[in-house]
Design an enzyme around this catalytic site. Structure first.
Site, PDB file in Angstrom:
ATOM      1  N   ASN A  11      24.889 -24.867-108.704  1.00 59.79           N
ATOM      2  CA  ASN A  11      23.972 -24.546-107.534  1.00 59.79           C
ATOM      3  C   ASN A  11      24.510 -22.952-107.355  1.00 59.79           C
ATOM      4  O   ASN A  11      25.514 -22.531-106.912  1.00 59.79           O
ATOM      5  CB  ASN A  11      24.751 -25.132-106.092  1.00 59.79           C
ATOM      6  CG  ASN A  11      24.097 -24.827-104.858  1.00 59.79           C
ATOM      7  OD1 ASN A  11      23.114 -23.879-105.040  1.00 59.79           O
ATOM      8  ND2 ASN A  11      24.273 -25.280-103.925  1.00 59.79           N
ATOM      9  N   ARG A  98      20.370 -27.082-108.835  1.00 59.33           N
ATOM     10  CA  ARG A  98      19.713 -26.891-107.630  1.00 59.33           C
ATOM     11  C   ARG A  98      18.747 -25.698-107.752  1.00 59.33           C
ATOM     12  O   ARG A  98      19.244 -24.536-107.981  1.00 59.33           O
ATOM     13  CB  ARG A  98      20.525 -26.739-106.495  1.00 59.33           C
ATOM     14  CG  ARG A  98      20.184 -26.620-105.056  1.00 59.33           C
ATOM     15  CD  ARG A  98      20.935 -26.304-104.054  1.00 59.33           C
ATOM     16  NE  ARG A  98      20.233 -26.549-102.908  1.00 59.33           N
ATOM     17  CZ  ARG A  98      20.990 -26.572-101.680  1.00 59.33           C
ATOM     18  NH1 ARG A  98      22.303 -26.525-101.639  1.00 59.33           N
ATOM     19  NH2 ARG A  98      20.271 -27.023-100.478  1.00 59.33           N
ATOM     20  N   HIS A 186      15.868 -28.018 -97.961  1.00 61.57           N
ATOM     21  CA  HIS A 186      17.192 -29.020 -97.918  1.00 61.57           C
ATOM     22  C   HIS A 186      16.809 -30.467 -98.354  1.00 61.57           C
ATOM     23  O   HIS A 186      17.353 -31.397 -97.729  1.00 61.57           O
ATOM     24  CB  HIS A 186      17.688 -29.202 -96.342  1.00 61.57           C
ATOM     25  CG  HIS A 186      18.560 -28.039 -95.774  1.00 61.57           C
ATOM     26  ND1 HIS A 186      18.382 -27.586 -94.462  1.00 61.57           N
ATOM     27  CD2 HIS A 186      19.104 -27.175 -96.378  1.00 61.57           C
ATOM     28  CE1 HIS A 186      19.174 -26.778 -94.303  1.00 61.57           C
ATOM     29  NE2 HIS A 186      19.695 -26.301 -95.531  1.00 61.57           N
ATOM     30  N   LEU A 214      22.835 -29.728 -90.204  1.00 56.21           N
ATOM     31  CA  LEU A 214      23.386 -28.697 -89.365  1.00 56.21           C
ATOM     32  C   LEU A 214      24.530 -27.941 -89.987  1.00 56.21           C
ATOM     33  O   LEU A 214      25.500 -28.488 -90.043  1.00 56.21           O
ATOM     34  CB  LEU A 214      23.764 -29.151 -87.878  1.00 56.21           C
ATOM     35  CG  LEU A 214      22.569 -30.016 -87.028  1.00 56.21           C
ATOM     36  CD1 LEU A 214      22.876 -30.493 -85.730  1.00 56.21           C
ATOM     37  CD2 LEU A 214      21.414 -29.181 -86.810  1.00 56.21           C
ATOM     38  N   GLY A 217      22.807 -22.916 -92.823  1.00 58.59           N
ATOM     39  CA  GLY A 217      21.372 -23.353 -92.875  1.00 58.59           C
ATOM     40  C   GLY A 217      20.944 -24.691 -91.966  1.00 58.59           C
ATOM     41  O   GLY A 217      21.766 -25.575 -92.186  1.00 58.59           O
ATOM     42  N   ARG A 246      20.248 -16.823 -89.320  1.00 61.65           N
ATOM     43  CA  ARG A 246      18.735 -16.668 -89.460  1.00 61.65           C
ATOM     44  C   ARG A 246      18.094 -17.305 -87.800  1.00 61.65           C
ATOM     45  O   ARG A 246      18.652 -18.062 -87.484  1.00 61.65           O
ATOM     46  CB  ARG A 246      18.049 -17.689 -90.316  1.00 61.65           C
ATOM     47  CG  ARG A 246      18.441 -17.141 -91.782  1.00 61.65           C
ATOM     48  CD  ARG A 246      17.894 -18.090 -92.862  1.00 61.65           C
ATOM     49  NE  ARG A 246      19.125 -18.883 -93.464  1.00 61.65           N
ATOM     50  CZ  ARG A 246      19.149 -19.956 -94.165  1.00 61.65           C
ATOM     51  NH1 ARG A 246      17.961 -20.463 -94.639  1.00 61.65           N
ATOM     52  NH2 ARG A 246      20.265 -20.405 -94.632  1.00 61.65           N
ATOM     53  N   GLU A 384      24.521 -33.265-101.824  1.00 63.49           N
ATOM     54  CA  GLU A 384      23.449 -32.902-102.515  1.00 63.49           C
ATOM     55  C   GLU A 384      23.871 -32.816-104.091  1.00 63.49           C
ATOM     56  O   GLU A 384      23.024 -33.043-104.896  1.00 63.49           O
ATOM     57  CB  GLU A 384      23.162 -31.283-102.047  1.00 63.49           C
ATOM     58  CG  GLU A 384      22.334 -31.334-100.758  1.00 63.49           C
ATOM     59  CD  GLU A 384      22.777 -30.091 -99.928  1.00 63.49           C
ATOM     60  OE1 GLU A 384      24.084 -29.884 -99.509  1.00 63.49           O
ATOM     61  OE2 GLU A 384      21.783 -29.300 -99.541  1.00 63.49           O
TER      62      GLU A 384
HETATM   63  P1  ADP Z   1      26.218 -24.333 -96.001  1.00 67.54           P
HETATM   64  O1  ADP Z   1      26.449 -25.477 -97.260  1.00 67.54           O
HETATM   65  O2  ADP Z   1      24.823 -24.319 -95.732  1.00 67.54           O
HETATM   66  O3  ADP Z   1      26.993 -23.189 -96.288  1.00 67.54           O
HETATM   67  P2  ADP Z   1      27.825 -25.932 -94.456  1.00 67.54           P
HETATM   68  O4  ADP Z   1      27.147 -27.582 -94.465  1.00 67.54           O
HETATM   69  O5  ADP Z   1      28.998 -26.138 -95.319  1.00 67.54           O
HETATM   70  O6  ADP Z   1      27.025 -25.156 -94.761  1.00 67.54           O
HETATM   71  O7  ADP Z   1      27.927 -25.797 -93.008  1.00 67.54           O
HETATM   72  C1  ADP Z   1      28.958 -24.535 -92.615  1.00 67.54           C
HETATM   73  C2  ADP Z   1      28.973 -24.595 -91.069  1.00 67.54           C
HETATM   74  O8  ADP Z   1      29.529 -25.745 -90.576  1.00 67.54           O
HETATM   75  C3  ADP Z   1      30.190 -23.335 -90.819  1.00 67.54           C
HETATM   76  O9  ADP Z   1      29.348 -22.185 -90.727  1.00 67.54           O
HETATM   77  C4  ADP Z   1      30.542 -23.846 -89.609  1.00 67.54           C
HETATM   78  O10 ADP Z   1      29.907 -22.944 -88.648  1.00 67.54           O
HETATM   79  C5  ADP Z   1      30.235 -25.358 -89.328  1.00 67.54           C
HETATM   80  N1  ADP Z   1      31.489 -26.090 -89.254  1.00 67.54           N
HETATM   81  C6  ADP Z   1      32.267 -26.842 -89.960  1.00 67.54           C
HETATM   82  N2  ADP Z   1      33.319 -27.448 -89.647  1.00 67.54           N
HETATM   83  C7  ADP Z   1      32.975 -27.164 -88.163  1.00 67.54           C
HETATM   84  C8  ADP Z   1      33.480 -27.983 -87.071  1.00 67.54           C
HETATM   85  N3  ADP Z   1      34.779 -28.642 -87.075  1.00 67.54           N
HETATM   86  N4  ADP Z   1      33.183 -27.765 -85.787  1.00 67.54           N
HETATM   87  C9  ADP Z   1      31.928 -26.900 -85.647  1.00 67.54           C
HETATM   88  N5  ADP Z   1      31.491 -26.498 -86.818  1.00 67.54           N
HETATM   89  C10 ADP Z   1      31.878 -26.835 -88.042  1.00 67.54           C
END
Ligand code: ADP
Length: 408
Positions: A11, A98, A186, A214, A217, A246, A384
């Site tokens: 990825n 990806r 996604h 959530l 992104g 964003r 993913e």
């Molecule tokens: P990506 O793969 O899009 O980078 P992730 O799915 O790994 O993102 O999510 C990352 C986000 O998840 C972090 O920026 C953080 O804000 C949030 N996060 C991770 N653990 C927690 C938690 N325990 N409580 C609140 N938010 C969390």
């Protein structure tokens, strides 16, 4: 030393190269593929760092790299060296990638050919921040491992069965002809969730389900009978929910104002929309939900309030598309880990009949709504990379063995 044949999943993003290694028959426990390593080279172009974990999640490597590791090519060179040392003698049977954009025509993953690459390069203007890095990784693998088949898996494919009205962007035909429509993203995450619903949440497997991905992104997908019928993401991954940096949906008149009245350049506007808005822009503190939830600053509270408000509003919109819902599923970093955010989104969605079980929610589910009540709410971890691996096994006709979904 480990000489089992392996399949790689890559990825490649603008600042990181994430990877997974699946080995065939690596354990006596499984007769199929097993995740044996995963990690990333992060900080490309700034302060590159190599981090790897084994199949159990134990960190095996974590070190700074030389600044010459600055793009997909140099990151792949570094990864190749590490792989050779770690999996000495292992044959690479295939590489799954990806790829953010498959356009309107790639409705499924595909084995990479010169024609496929030509088609995907034509989509660069539709995803200029992501597509070039995805394709650079495919090119780099082709140069270093000629003859090893590669599979491109698209974030858009899962959404390609929508009704035309769901994908329409109501601009003049000559503009739409250039590819302006809603694509949704996604998709690999939603496809994975859809694939394991019958196992994890069988009562909603065939129903009307909203999945909330959530993470940094963030988007929603409306599923009916495990097929995507709409998504909060549109032409780009800027639409819909408020994200880490964003804004999600905003009046396009704001973008005109940025150009015409504030005199911002296209590069400035791109930076504002992709890097400086959302949770970071509202709070002025961080794009990380964990930081904002701990902060007592009014701006942090407002950012979290807006995140929840927007998520609930978009859930309402997709519930209207589905004509009601049978289930709500939370996934990705925030969705899987933040009981507080789930509780607030469920409270704002109470009008749909969702009743949270607070104890189950505190334990991260999987079921977080009161038993027997419908609609139900769930926490399901996405994967993913495993989805990409499954497509790669399937398209390359490699036996997939036992399903590893609930183990990885
Ligand atoms: P990506 O793969 O899009 O980078 P992730 O799915 O790994 O993102 O999510 C990352 C986000 O998840 C972090 O920026 C953080 O804000 C949030 N996060 C991770 N653990 C927690 C938690 N325990 N409580 C609140 N938010 C969390």
């Amino acid at each position: 030393m480990n000489a089992q044949p392996v399949v790689l999943v890559l990825n490649a993003g603008s600042s990181s190269l994430k990877f997974c290694v699946y080995a065939a028959g690596a354990s006596a426990e499984y007769d199929g593929w097993q995740l044996v390593a995963r990690g990333q080279i992060e900080g490309l172009g700034t302060a590159p760092r190599f981090i790897a974990k084994d199949g159990t999640g134990r960190t095996t490597d974590d070190h700074a790299m030389t600044a010459t590791v600055r793009d997909a090519r140099s990151a792949l060179d570094a990864l190749a060296l590490w792989l050779r040392a770690r999996f000495e003698g292992a044959q690479v049977l295939g590489v799954g990638h990806r790829v953010v954009h498959g356009g309107a025509s790639y409705a499924a993953p595909t084995v990479v050919t010169p024609q496929v690459m030509q088609d995907l390069r034509a989509l660069v203007p539709l995803a200029p921040l992501h597509q070039p890095h995805n394709l650079a990784a495919i090119d780099a693998v082709a140069e270093r491992l000629p003859g090893v088949p590669q599979v491109a898996c698209f974030d858009t494919s899962f959404h390609r069965g929508h009704q035309p009205v769901a994908d329409l962007i109501p601009l003049p035909l000559e503009i739409r002809r250039t590819g302006v429509q809603r694509y949704g993203f996604h998709g690999l995450s939603y496809e994975f969730i859809a694939s394991i619903l019958p196992q994890v949440a069988p009562e909603i497997g065939e129903g009307r389900v909203i999945v909330a991905h959530l993470g940094s992104g963030a988007s929603l997908c409306a599923l009916n009978d495990r097929k995507s019928v709409d998504s909060s993401f549109g032409f780009t991954a800027l639409d819909g929910l408020c994200m880490g940096s964003r804004p999600g949906a905003i009046d396009p008149g704001v973008v005109l104002y940025l150009f015409q009245s504030l005199g911002l350049s296209a590069t400035d506007v791109e930076r504002v929309l992709y890097k400086q808005s959302g949770l970071l822009g509202v709070s002025g503190i961080s794009n990380d939900m964990r930081v904002l939830l701990k902060s007592s600053a009014d701006e942090a509270r407002l950012a979290v309030d807006y995140f929840v408000y927007r998520a609930a509003k978009e859930i309402g919109a997709l519930a209207a598309v589905l004509g009601g819902i049978d289930g709500l599923v939370f996934t990705a970093g925030i969705g899987e880990n933040s009981a507080a955010i789930r509780e607030r989104i469920c409270a704002s969605s109470k009008w749909l009949g969702i009743t949270l079980d607070r104890d189950a929610n505190a334990q991260n589910g999987p079921r977080i709504s009161s038993a027997r009540l419908r609609p139900s709410a769930w926490v399901i971890a996405t994967n993913e990379e495993l989805m990409i691996a499954r497509h790669t096994w399937s398209l390359l006709a490699l036996p997939s063995g036992k399903d590893l979904a609930v183990r990885t």
